[in-house]
Design an enzyme around this catalytic site. Structure first.
Site, PDB file in Angstrom:
ATOM      1  N   SER A  44     -55.247 -71.425 -19.515  1.00  0.00           N
ATOM      2  CA  SER A  44     -56.280 -70.837 -18.527  1.00  0.00           C
ATOM      3  C   SER A  44     -56.748 -72.573 -17.938  1.00  0.00           C
ATOM      4  CB  SER A  44     -57.634 -71.281 -20.363  1.00  0.00           C
ATOM      5  OG  SER A  44     -58.677 -71.397 -20.013  1.00  0.00           O
ATOM      6  N   TYR A 104     -61.822 -72.727 -28.102  1.00  0.00           N
ATOM      7  CA  TYR A 104     -60.948 -72.439 -27.507  1.00  0.00           C
ATOM      8  C   TYR A 104     -60.130 -73.309 -26.061  1.00  0.00           C
ATOM      9  CZ  TYR A 104     -59.962 -68.976 -23.181  1.00  0.00           C
ATOM     10  OH  TYR A 104     -59.018 -68.718 -22.609  1.00  0.00           O
TER      11      TYR A 104
END
Length: 268
Positions: A144, A157
């Site tokens: 990401s 995350y």
């Protein structure tokens, strides 16, 4: 480069929808046999198999495996290897929850780290030695933009994705000298998407829409104007096509990379 994965077998985790399904379809278009995986009903799994076949896969088969369980991951990789030598591994499955450090609980931390980071360690642990023996292998980890930069209220995350990028670089170094230009070698890379049209970000779009007092379009604009200079979201197929290109033999010297697809986000 169409057909460059003919005769190869690919496992894409979390490939019944979103980016994972798009990656599976791009690999299928390059000629690969696809091991589909994810949380799915029988009907959802069959639908994903059909989509992948329609995209060009010579074969597609759904495999089960709980990515929170190391033993189950070992069985998953073995089952795929028994179906066909695993040439391409795409660790795509992921979970996210937007929460502050103060409000996050242990269960949230453990779940996100388990699926986003630990599962990729276990799949690589089982898959990479066999790739090395065959002198060809491709691991593409879907990280990401949050594996490169941070944002508030995403500590678990961000930690998982930074860890995935770092772990991928270690694996790249360990396998860099395997094989040759002719065999294709073994490479491990990350793709780091910014805002992409998937169900995973819908809760954030909805929250921004409520804050802006508008609909989904307003929520999307609010998200992108804050971070992504292009003001365009990526389509999952674009991530899939990049993954397929990284699997070509000519990409033998691209390893340990973390490639942003973020509309300039990380250039700021």
């Amino acid at each position: 480069m169409s057909g460059h994965l003919a005769g190869k077998t690919a496992l894409v985790t979390g490939s019944v929808q979103g980016i994972g399904l798009a990656v599976a379809k791009s690999l299928a278009g390059a000629g690969a046999r696809i091991a589909v995986h994810g949380l799915a009903s029988e009907a959802e799994a069959a639908a994903a198999e059909d989509e992948v076949r329609a995209a060009g896969a010579t074969e597609a088969k759904f495999f089960e495996g709980d990515l929170r369980d190391a033993a189950a991951i070992g069985k998953l990789v073995k089952a795929v290897e028994d179906w066909g030598p695993l040439d391409v591994l795409v660790n795509n499955a992921g979970v996210q929850k937007t929460v502050s450090i103060a409000d996050a609980d242990a269960a949230t931390w453990d779940a996100i780290i388990a699926v986003n980071l630990s599962a990729a360690f276990h799949t690589m642990h089982y898959a990479l030695p066999n790739m090395a023996r065959r002198e060809f292998g491709r691991v593409v980890n879907i990280a990401s933009v949050h594996g490169l930069v941070a944002s508030k209220e995403k500590a678990p995350y961000v930690a998982s994705k930074f860890g995935l990028v770092g772990m991928s670089r270690v694996a790249a170094l360990e396998y860099a000298s395997v094989g040759s230009r002719e065999t294709g070698g073994v490479t491990i890379n990350c793709i780091c998407p910014g805002w992409t049209e998937t169900a995973l970000i819908e809760p954030q779009i909805e929250a921004r829409a409520q804050q802006a007092g508008g609909g989904r379009a307003e929520g999307v604009r609010a998200l992108l104007s804050e971070k992504q200079p292009s003001l365009r979201m990526s389509d999952p197929s674009e991530i899939g096509d990049l993954a397929a290109w990284l699997c070509h033999k000519t990409a033998h010297n691209i390893t340990g990379a973390a490639i942003p697809v973020d509309g300039g986000w990380t250039s700021q």
